[in-house]
Design a protein around this motif. Sequence first.
Motif, short mmCIF file in Angstrom:
data_model
loop_
_atom_site.label_atom_id
_atom_site.label_comp_id
_atom_site.label_asym_id
_atom_site.label_seq_id
_atom_site.Cartn_x
_atom_site.Cartn_y
_atom_site.Cartn_z
N ALA A 1 50.47 -1.63 54.33
CA ALA A 1 51.48 -1.80 53.29
C ALA A 1 51.40 -0.64 52.29
CB ALA A 1 51.27 -3.13 52.56
N GLN A 2 52.54 -0.33 51.74
CA GLN A 2 52.59 0.75 50.76
C GLN A 2 52.64 0.18 49.35
OE1 GLN A 2 56.19 2.61 52.23
NE2 GLN A 2 55.03 4.22 53.23
N SER A 3 52.12 0.95 48.39
CA SER A 3 52.20 0.54 46.99
C SER A 3 52.25 1.78 46.10
CB SER A 3 51.01 -0.35 46.59
OG SER A 3 49.81 0.39 46.64
N VAL A 4 52.73 1.59 44.89
CA VAL A 4 52.84 2.67 43.92
C VAL A 4 52.27 2.18 42.60
CG1 VAL A 4 54.42 4.15 42.64
CG2 VAL A 4 54.91 3.57 45.02
N THR A 5 51.44 3.01 41.98
CA THR A 5 50.85 2.67 40.69
C THR A 5 51.26 3.71 39.65
OG1 THR A 5 48.93 1.66 41.75
CG2 THR A 5 48.72 2.23 39.42
N GLN A 6 51.89 3.27 38.60
CA GLN A 6 52.18 4.14 37.48
C GLN A 6 51.23 3.72 36.36
OE1 GLN A 6 56.85 3.79 38.27
NE2 GLN A 6 56.39 5.29 36.68
N LEU A 7 50.35 4.62 36.02
CA LEU A 7 49.20 4.28 35.19
C LEU A 7 49.57 4.02 33.74
CD1 LEU A 7 46.86 6.90 36.79
CD2 LEU A 7 46.67 4.43 37.02
N ASP A 8 50.68 4.58 33.28
CA ASP A 8 51.08 4.45 31.88
C ASP A 8 52.38 3.67 31.78
OD1 ASP A 8 50.15 7.75 32.07
OD2 ASP A 8 48.96 6.28 30.94
N SER A 9 52.36 2.56 31.04
CA SER A 9 53.60 1.80 30.90
C SER A 9 54.51 2.45 29.85
CB SER A 9 53.30 0.36 30.51
OG SER A 9 52.58 0.32 29.29
N GLN A 10 53.90 3.12 28.88
CA GLN A 10 54.68 3.79 27.84
C GLN A 10 54.04 5.14 27.52
OE1 GLN A 10 56.26 1.57 24.42
NE2 GLN A 10 55.12 -0.19 25.16
N ARG A 22 52.27 9.88 35.19
CA ARG A 22 51.39 9.82 36.34
C ARG A 22 51.83 8.78 37.37
NH1 ARG A 22 45.63 8.97 33.82
NH2 ARG A 22 46.83 7.56 32.45
N CYS A 23 51.65 9.15 38.63
CA CYS A 23 52.01 8.26 39.73
C CYS A 23 51.00 8.44 40.86
CB CYS A 23 53.42 8.56 40.23
SG CYS A 23 53.86 7.68 41.76
N ASN A 24 50.44 7.36 41.33
CA ASN A 24 49.59 7.36 42.53
C ASN A 24 50.17 6.38 43.54
OD1 ASN A 24 47.49 8.15 40.22
ND2 ASN A 24 46.84 9.00 42.19
N TYR A 25 50.03 6.71 44.79
CA TYR A 25 50.56 5.84 45.84
C TYR A 25 49.48 5.52 46.84
CZ TYR A 25 50.62 9.89 48.90
OH TYR A 25 50.23 10.96 49.65
N SER A 26 49.73 4.47 47.60
CA SER A 26 48.83 4.07 48.68
C SER A 26 49.67 3.86 49.92
CB SER A 26 48.10 2.78 48.30
OG SER A 26 47.34 2.29 49.39
N SER A 27 49.25 4.49 51.03
CA SER A 27 49.99 4.34 52.27
C SER A 27 49.10 4.75 53.44
CB SER A 27 51.26 5.18 52.26
OG SER A 27 51.95 5.07 53.49
N SER A 28 49.19 4.05 54.55
CA SER A 28 48.42 4.39 55.74
C SER A 28 49.19 5.36 56.64
CB SER A 28 48.06 3.12 56.52
OG SER A 28 49.24 2.43 56.87
N VAL A 29 50.44 5.64 56.29
CA VAL A 29 51.25 6.57 57.06
C VAL A 29 51.82 7.62 56.11
CG1 VAL A 29 51.82 4.82 58.78
CG2 VAL A 29 53.30 5.12 56.79
N SER A 30 52.52 8.60 56.71
CA SER A 30 53.11 9.63 55.86
C SER A 30 54.22 9.01 55.00
CB SER A 30 53.66 10.76 56.72
OG SER A 30 54.60 10.27 57.64
N VAL A 31 54.58 9.71 53.94
CA VAL A 31 55.51 9.14 52.97
C VAL A 31 56.58 10.12 52.54
CG1 VAL A 31 53.83 7.52 51.99
CG2 VAL A 31 54.00 9.84 51.04
N TYR A 32 57.69 9.56 52.08
CA TYR A 32 58.64 10.26 51.24
C TYR A 32 58.40 9.73 49.82
CZ TYR A 32 61.54 11.70 55.29
OH TYR A 32 62.02 12.25 56.45
N LEU A 33 58.48 10.60 48.84
CA LEU A 33 58.22 10.21 47.45
C LEU A 33 59.41 10.55 46.56
CD1 LEU A 33 54.59 11.52 47.42
CD2 LEU A 33 55.21 9.14 47.01
N PHE A 34 59.63 9.72 45.57
CA PHE A 34 60.79 9.87 44.70
C PHE A 34 60.41 9.61 43.24
CE2 PHE A 34 63.66 9.55 48.34
CZ PHE A 34 62.98 8.72 49.21
#
Lengths: 116, 115
Positions: A1-10, A22-34
């Motif tokens: 499963a994929q997930s996205v973490t944005q560390l700062d809410s404001q 800041r943005c970090n993602y988790s994925s077991s396959v290659s990704v497109y990012l936006f």
Amino acid sequence: AQSVTQLDSQVPVFEEAPVELRCNYSSSVSVYLFWYVQYPNQGLQLLLKYLSGSTLVESINGFEAEFNKSQTSFHLRKPSVHISDTAEYFCAVTTPGYSSASKIIFGSGTRLSIRP
Amino acid sequence: ETGVTQSPTHLIKTRGQQVTLRCSSQSGHNTVSWYQQALGQGPQFIFQYYREEENGRGNFPPRFSGLQFPNYSSELNVNALELDDSALYLCASSLDGGSSYNEQFFGPGTRLTVL
């Protein structure tokens, strides 16, 4: 499963100062990012995207983001912000190729507020 | 070229009622995806319609259902509304359903409030 973490809410920042969202993602396959931007009371607009090739991508209004595979990050930067950049910014990921549905997984968003 | 439009812009319902939201896709697009954006959260994928068939579904209960019409416009129906269904509902149109290469263009959303 994929997930996205944005560390700062404001993120508050003064006008003409630099900013990094800041943005970090988790994925077991290659990704497109936006990165999407949502101005008050409006829908989402695509700001920039990484599909392949150069890891540094730019938008027409001065934002840039760099895909870092080793750190699984896609941070958004702008060297000098304007009042008009005040908005909510969403980092998002999807799986390249053709699947049953090209769904986009979004982070929880970062509210960028610009102080004069 | 007309962008993605949604109606109504705002809606207030009470618990237990049913609601229908509408979306007109961008000209030439055959795929519509629906997302729910709760307050302070990012959008969550509900389902996608491609050429009038459901083409994938997120983690939403069956009381969330949809339709796509021959002109590729779409409806989202929610039965037995709950307070937690209060959210901004976004639709996005694109070309060719399952291809993630094609950009999804978002509408302005429908703000649903359940009392």
